[in-house]
Write a protein that holds these residues in place. Structure first.
Motif, PDB file in Angstrom:
ATOM      1  N   ALA A  91     -10.787  -3.383   2.947  1.00 61.35           N
ATOM      2  CA  ALA A  91     -12.187  -3.787   2.766  1.00 61.35           C
ATOM      3  C   ALA A  91     -13.010  -2.620   2.222  1.00 61.35           C
ATOM      4  CB  ALA A  91     -12.755  -4.248   4.102  1.00 61.35           C
ATOM      5  N   LEU A  92     -13.926  -2.915   1.298  1.00 65.39           N
ATOM      6  CA  LEU A  92     -14.716  -1.875   0.618  1.00 65.39           C
ATOM      7  C   LEU A  92     -15.473  -0.961   1.585  1.00 65.39           C
ATOM      8  CD1 LEU A  92     -15.493  -0.704  -2.115  1.00 65.39           C
ATOM      9  CD2 LEU A  92     -17.372  -2.349  -2.216  1.00 65.39           C
ATOM     10  N   PRO A  93     -16.157  -1.488   2.620  1.00 70.76           N
ATOM     11  CA  PRO A  93     -16.860  -0.580   3.544  1.00 70.76           C
ATOM     12  C   PRO A  93     -15.903   0.410   4.231  1.00 70.76           C
ATOM     13  CG  PRO A  93     -17.470  -2.875   3.955  1.00 70.76           C
ATOM     14  CD  PRO A  93     -16.344  -2.896   2.980  1.00 70.76           C
ATOM     15  N   MET A 149       0.836  -1.200   0.000  1.00 69.75           N
ATOM     16  CA  MET A 149       0.000   0.000   0.000  1.00 69.75           C
ATOM     17  C   MET A 149       0.870   1.248   0.000  1.00 69.75           C
ATOM     18  SD  MET A 149      -3.051   1.107   2.569  1.00 69.75           S
ATOM     19  CE  MET A 149      -2.198   1.179   4.100  1.00 69.75           C
ATOM     20  N   ALA A 150       1.955   1.206   0.802  1.00 72.97           N
ATOM     21  CA  ALA A 150       2.771   2.408   0.987  1.00 72.97           C
ATOM     22  C   ALA A 150       3.235   2.992  -0.336  1.00 72.97           C
ATOM     23  CB  ALA A 150       3.962   2.069   1.865  1.00 72.97           C
ATOM     24  N   SER A 151       3.883   2.155  -1.171  1.00 70.04           N
ATOM     25  CA  SER A 151       4.457   2.712  -2.398  1.00 70.04           C
ATOM     26  C   SER A 151       3.364   3.144  -3.375  1.00 70.04           C
ATOM     27  CB  SER A 151       5.388   1.692  -3.057  1.00 70.04           C
ATOM     28  OG  SER A 151       4.677   0.506  -3.304  1.00 70.04           O
ATOM     29  N   THR A 152       2.279   2.362  -3.477  1.00 66.53           N
ATOM     30  CA  THR A 152       1.207   2.703  -4.426  1.00 66.53           C
ATOM     31  C   THR A 152       0.573   4.040  -4.072  1.00 66.53           C
ATOM     32  OG1 THR A 152       0.694   0.354  -4.279  1.00 66.53           O
ATOM     33  CG2 THR A 152      -0.775   1.680  -5.617  1.00 66.53           C
ATOM     34  N   LEU A 153       0.174   4.180  -2.821  1.00 66.18           N
ATOM     35  CA  LEU A 153      -0.508   5.402  -2.392  1.00 66.18           C
ATOM     36  C   LEU A 153       0.428   6.594  -2.506  1.00 66.18           C
ATOM     37  CD1 LEU A 153      -3.157   6.432  -1.387  1.00 66.18           C
ATOM     38  CD2 LEU A 153      -2.532   5.825   0.929  1.00 66.18           C
ATOM     39  N   SER A 154       1.663   6.388  -2.073  1.00 68.95           N
ATOM     40  CA  SER A 154       2.669   7.464  -2.127  1.00 68.95           C
ATOM     41  C   SER A 154       2.881   7.930  -3.564  1.00 68.95           C
ATOM     42  CB  SER A 154       3.976   6.932  -1.529  1.00 68.95           C
ATOM     43  OG  SER A 154       5.007   7.792  -1.830  1.00 68.95           O
ATOM     44  N   ASP A 155       3.026   6.966  -4.494  1.00 66.90           N
ATOM     45  CA  ASP A 155       3.254   7.318  -5.916  1.00 66.90           C
ATOM     46  C   ASP A 155       2.066   8.088  -6.482  1.00 66.90           C
ATOM     47  OD1 ASP A 155       5.586   5.991  -5.701  1.00 66.90           O
ATOM     48  OD2 ASP A 155       4.971   4.202  -6.822  1.00 66.90           O
ATOM     49  N   ARG A 156       0.850   7.584  -6.207  1.00 67.75           N
ATOM     50  CA  ARG A 156      -0.348   8.237  -6.751  1.00 67.75           C
ATOM     51  C   ARG A 156      -0.489   9.658  -6.211  1.00 67.75           C
ATOM     52  NH1 ARG A 156      -4.313   5.070  -9.198  1.00 67.75           N
ATOM     53  NH2 ARG A 156      -3.936   2.845  -9.194  1.00 67.75           N
ATOM     54  N   LEU A 157      -0.274   9.826  -4.920  1.00 62.75           N
ATOM     55  CA  LEU A 157      -0.440  11.151  -4.315  1.00 62.75           C
ATOM     56  C   LEU A 157       0.626  12.128  -4.795  1.00 62.75           C
ATOM     57  CD1 LEU A 157      -1.496  10.308  -0.656  1.00 62.75           C
ATOM     58  CD2 LEU A 157      -2.924  11.048  -2.522  1.00 62.75           C
ATOM     59  N   ARG A 203     -10.222   9.818  -6.093  1.00 64.87           N
ATOM     60  CA  ARG A 203     -10.210   8.677  -7.024  1.00 64.87           C
ATOM     61  C   ARG A 203      -8.884   7.903  -6.881  1.00 64.87           C
ATOM     62  NH1 ARG A 203     -10.639  11.316 -11.488  1.00 64.87           N
ATOM     63  NH2 ARG A 203     -12.829  11.787 -11.164  1.00 64.87           N
ATOM     64  N   GLU A 204      -7.782   8.665  -6.808  1.00 61.90           N
ATOM     65  CA  GLU A 204      -6.460   8.034  -6.660  1.00 61.90           C
ATOM     66  C   GLU A 204      -6.354   7.292  -5.321  1.00 61.90           C
ATOM     67  OE1 GLU A 204      -4.078   7.935  -8.926  1.00 61.90           O
ATOM     68  OE2 GLU A 204      -5.126   9.196 -10.357  1.00 61.90           O
ATOM     69  N   VAL A 205      -6.834   7.938  -4.272  1.00 60.36           N
ATOM     70  CA  VAL A 205      -6.759   7.324  -2.939  1.00 60.36           C
ATOM     71  C   VAL A 205      -7.609   6.049  -2.904  1.00 60.36           C
ATOM     72  CG1 VAL A 205      -7.286   7.622  -0.479  1.00 60.36           C
ATOM     73  CG2 VAL A 205      -6.304   9.514  -1.769  1.00 60.36           C
ATOM     74  N   ARG A 206      -8.833   6.137  -3.471  1.00 62.84           N
ATOM     75  CA  ARG A 206      -9.727   4.970  -3.481  1.00 62.84           C
ATOM     76  C   ARG A 206      -9.065   3.795  -4.208  1.00 62.84           C
ATOM     77  NH1 ARG A 206     -13.706   7.109  -5.914  1.00 62.84           N
ATOM     78  NH2 ARG A 206     -15.026   7.695  -4.166  1.00 62.84           N
ATOM     79  N   MET A 207      -8.484   4.082  -5.388  1.00 62.11           N
ATOM     80  CA  MET A 207      -7.846   3.008  -6.171  1.00 62.11           C
ATOM     81  C   MET A 207      -6.681   2.385  -5.385  1.00 62.11           C
ATOM     82  SD  MET A 207      -9.575   2.533  -8.805  1.00 62.11           S
ATOM     83  CE  MET A 207      -8.472   1.289  -9.449  1.00 62.11           C
ATOM     84  N   LEU A 260      -6.213   2.283  -2.147  1.00 57.77           N
ATOM     85  CA  LEU A 260      -6.691   1.513  -0.993  1.00 57.77           C
ATOM     86  C   LEU A 260      -7.286   0.169  -1.425  1.00 57.77           C
ATOM     87  CD1 LEU A 260      -8.374   4.307   1.189  1.00 57.77           C
ATOM     88  CD2 LEU A 260      -6.138   3.260   1.519  1.00 57.77           C
ATOM     89  N   LEU A 261      -8.050   0.184  -2.528  1.00 59.60           N
ATOM     90  CA  LEU A 261      -8.634  -1.074  -3.012  1.00 59.60           C
ATOM     91  C   LEU A 261      -7.539  -2.026  -3.489  1.00 59.60           C
ATOM     92  CD1 LEU A 261     -11.806   0.290  -4.850  1.00 59.60           C
ATOM     93  CD2 LEU A 261     -11.752  -1.035  -2.726  1.00 59.60           C
TER      94      LEU A 261
END
Length: 454
Positions: free
Chosen positions: A44-46, A1-9, A32-36, A38-39
């Motif tokens: 979990a979706l909720p 999660m760390a690298s994906t979220l960091s890169d997107r942001l 939209r970037e954060v949602r992607m 996290l998924l």
């Protein structure tokens, strides 16, 4: 999660440069970037829906503060909400009970409960100065009892013997009685790894809980489990009054959705995180700092703590006194400096805690090369005699050939090490006037250390 979220942001922050306000449009882009991210991280979706709604509510219409760009302001909002989702600040163990305080370890098979039991014992001995006893009530996995015995010894705690032929409840009662009679502060009970669907084993752990009345019931979960962790967490929450969560294998975690989901599903705080396989590789979980890591901000606080923990100030003072008195800096001292760095988790361990843009500059290949180089240097020095280490000037051609053969390297490698040693020796000579301790003080502002920075 760390690298994906960091890169997107970080991409989004660049795109939003020059915009003066946070608007509905740029918030939507960010979310939209954060949602992607996290998924993709298996949150979990909720949990994702709830998180996104809270970020949107806080971000909309927010004026840009000071010199922050809208992108940076939004990252700030995401950081605060991430920390809030994982639990505010730090939640340590509650040991306020008539000794022994009982800690019950629960979780799935393969989550790392047994090693976590020993790491927790180590933490309580070192940080809380407690006398700790461990016991295994896992009579189903043949190696479990022996494994706990071995790791408990490494942790410096005491182990209570049990047999696979014993009943878990009898083991627990006997261990509790022993802990009372021998004045232990804490008893940690390692239970059998169970599948959430195994009702017989869930009934057994409920019975253990009712008998032991633990002050802490910790749910141990593999940080890489993703969606599976959610289902397990629900089952354990229904069976036991969980007081905290331990996330294991956080060091190898590329997705990390469990950290967000399990906290939300159980309502129990994350109390510890397993950050390496070493016996002291357990950190008190700090939601603010972990949120910073996830967003690629690094964990400078942990880096400073690592340095303070790893630097043996008594050894540093001894070396400073030696250099000051005019005694030369020899290869034993050089070896001691190398081992200090290894105590701090090696180069890659320190790099993990740097902000991502700095860590990226020193690629993994460079880190691996540097780690290998450190091991090679140790091997070469260890192949020398005590006299050669004290008097490096004795190292002529024939001795160098013998050392190279002993360390399994070429003679050029021995020469290279001696060149590096001479450079450091020259630096030490310049520090005769107490400069070494000044340098050590500067290394981390080390105010928390005895006699430092006052």
């Amino acid at each position: 999660m760390a690298s994906t979220l960091s890169d997107r942001l970080s991409r989004l922050v660049k795109q939003m440069r020059g915009q003066a306000r946070i608007t509905e449009n740029n918030v939507q882009d960010m979310l939209r970037e954060v949602r992607m991210a996290l998924l993709e991280a298996d949150v979990a979706l909720p949990v994702v829906r709830d998180f996104i709604a809270r970020v949107k509510e806080r971000a909309l219409g927010q004026e840009v503060v000071g010199s922050l760009s809208p992108g940076q302001a939004l990252v700030g909002v995401v950081h605060k909400e991430l920390a809030a989702t994982m639990g505010e600040g730090v939640s340590d163990l509650n040991l306020a009970a008539q000794p022994p305080a009982v800690i019950l370890m629960a979780g799935l098979q393969g989550a790392g409960k047994t090693t976590t039991t020993a790491k927790l014992a180590r933490h309580l001995i070192q940080s809380r100065k407690k006398k700790v006893l461990t016991v295994s009530a896992d009579v189903y996995r043949p190696a479990a009892i022996e494994q706990l015995k071995t790791v408990t010894k490494a942790a410096g705690a005491e182990w209570f013997p049990s047999q696979p032929s014993d009943k878990p409840l009898d083991i627990a009662r006997a261990a509790l009685d022993h802990a009372r009679r021998h004045y232990f502060d804490v008893l940690i009970v390692d239970t059998a790894g169970r599948l959430a669907i195994d009702e017989a084993l869930m009934a057994e752990i409920r019975e253990l809980h009712a008998t032991l009345k633990p002050v802490e019931t910790l749910f141990v979960v593999d940080a890489m489990q993703g969606q599976d962790a959610i289902n397990t967490a629900k089952a354990f929450k229904d069976a036991l009054p969980l007081t905290g969560i331990v996330l294991t294998k956080l060091d190898g975690d590329s997705r990390g959705g469990a950290a967000l989901s399990v906290r939300t599903v159980t309502g129990a705080p994350i109390k510890f995180a397993g950050v390496s396989e070493k016996i002291d590789g357990l950190e008190v979980f700090d939601a603010q700092r972990h949120a910073g890591r996830v967003l690629g901000m690094g964990d400078i606080v942990a880096l400073v703590e690592e340095v303070q923990k790893g630097v043996d100030m008594a050894a540093a003072q001894k070396l400073a006194d030696k250099v000051k008195s005019g005694d030369g800096f020899d290869l034993n001292d050089f070896l001691s400096q190398i081992s200090q760095m290894k105590k701090m988790g090696g180069l890659s361990g320190l790099m993990d805690k740097l902000p991502s843009h700095l860590a990226a500059k020193a690629g993994q290949a460079d880190m691996d090369r540097a780690e290998r180089e450190v091991r090679r240097m140790e091997g070469i020095i260890n192949a020398m005699t005590p006299l050669e280490r004290r008097k490096p000037e004795l190292l002529k051609a024939s001795r160098k050939r013998r050392i190279a053969a002993g360390a399994g390297v070429q003679v050029q490698e021995v020469n290279r090490l001696l060149n590096q040693f001479e450079q450091m020796q020259g630096m030490m000579k310049k520090m005769k006037g107490g400069g070494l301790m000044k340098m050590m003080k500067r290394m981390g502002g080390m105010k928390g250390l005895p006699g430092m920075g006052r």
